[in-house]
Motif scaffolding. Structure first.
Motif, short mmCIF file in Angstrom:
data_model
loop_
_atom_site.label_atom_id
_atom_site.label_comp_id
_atom_site.label_asym_id
_atom_site.label_seq_id
_atom_site.Cartn_x
_atom_site.Cartn_y
_atom_site.Cartn_z
N PHE A 124 -6.86 0.56 -2.73
CA PHE A 124 -6.44 -0.59 -1.91
C PHE A 124 -7.34 -0.70 -0.67
O PHE A 124 -7.79 -1.79 -0.31
CB PHE A 124 -4.99 -0.43 -1.47
N ARG B 54 0.84 -1.20 0.00
CA ARG B 54 0.00 0.00 0.00
C ARG B 54 0.87 1.25 0.00
O ARG B 54 0.59 2.22 -0.70
CB ARG B 54 -0.93 -0.02 1.22
N ALA C 175 -3.05 -5.44 -6.94
CA ALA C 175 -1.97 -4.67 -6.32
C ALA C 175 -0.89 -4.34 -7.34
O ALA C 175 -0.39 -3.21 -7.38
CB ALA C 175 -1.38 -5.44 -5.14
#
Length: 176
Positions: free
Chosen positions: A20, A9, A35
């Motif tokens: 996220f 993140r 991601a």
């Protein structure tokens, strides 16, 4: 040899950090493939908007298409993810395996799976018989457009995972 890693993140843009967080709330985790798309400042939000856009296809039909396209493209990540999602949308283990083999017991769903497979395997050059069967089962020109958009979504993810080979963070789909 280039090795690709899944960003955390903290390693993505502020915009993607919000995405996220939303994925974490909705799914309980941020799938590795999403991601990785977070490496692009705008890619993740753009992809999710495309993926979640309205369609004439039902969620169950979409999962069948996602499965067969991922099978044709040999993407283990997407096969695994959509096996889980297929179960969540009412498919049995046997039905999921059949779809990955290119067939369904329901005639309408079978026509969809066969056309999606044909389009994917032949880069848009499906047989006339497969196209005719699709329409004979009640699908429309609108359905055909929506099918092609869905295939393009899944091909993009299949190709990305086949390229980067990041870890699969779903239970592995059974081998055929």
């Amino acid at each position: 040899m280039t090795t690709f890693t899944v960003p955390t993140r903290e390693q993505v843009s502020e915009n993607n950090q919000v995405v996220f967080d939303n994925l974490q709330k909705a799914l309980g985790f941020v799938p590795n493939l999403y991601a990785f798309i977070g490496n692009s400042k705008n890619g993740l939000e753009r992809y999710l908007a495309y993926q979640t856009a309205k369609s004439t296809l039902t969620n169950k039909e979409k999962e069948a298409v996602n499965l067969i396209v991922s099978q044709v493209n040999e993407c283990v990540y997407c096969q695994s993810a959509h096996t889980v999602l297929g179960k969540m949308n009412g498919f049995s283990d046997e039905q999921l395996l059949d779809i990955r083999k290119g067939k369904a017991t329901d005639a309408k769903l079978n026509a969809l799976v066969q056309l999606a497979s044909d389009i994917t395997a032949n880069r848009g050059k499906a047989s006339q018989a497969t196209i005719d069967n699709f329409f004979a089962q009640g699908y429309t020109n609108e359905s055909l457009v929506d099918l092609n958009l869905l295939i393009s979504d899944k091909v993009a993810m299949n190709f990305l995972h086949n390229l980067i080979k990041i870890p699969v963070d779903f239970p592995l789909a059974p081998a055929l």
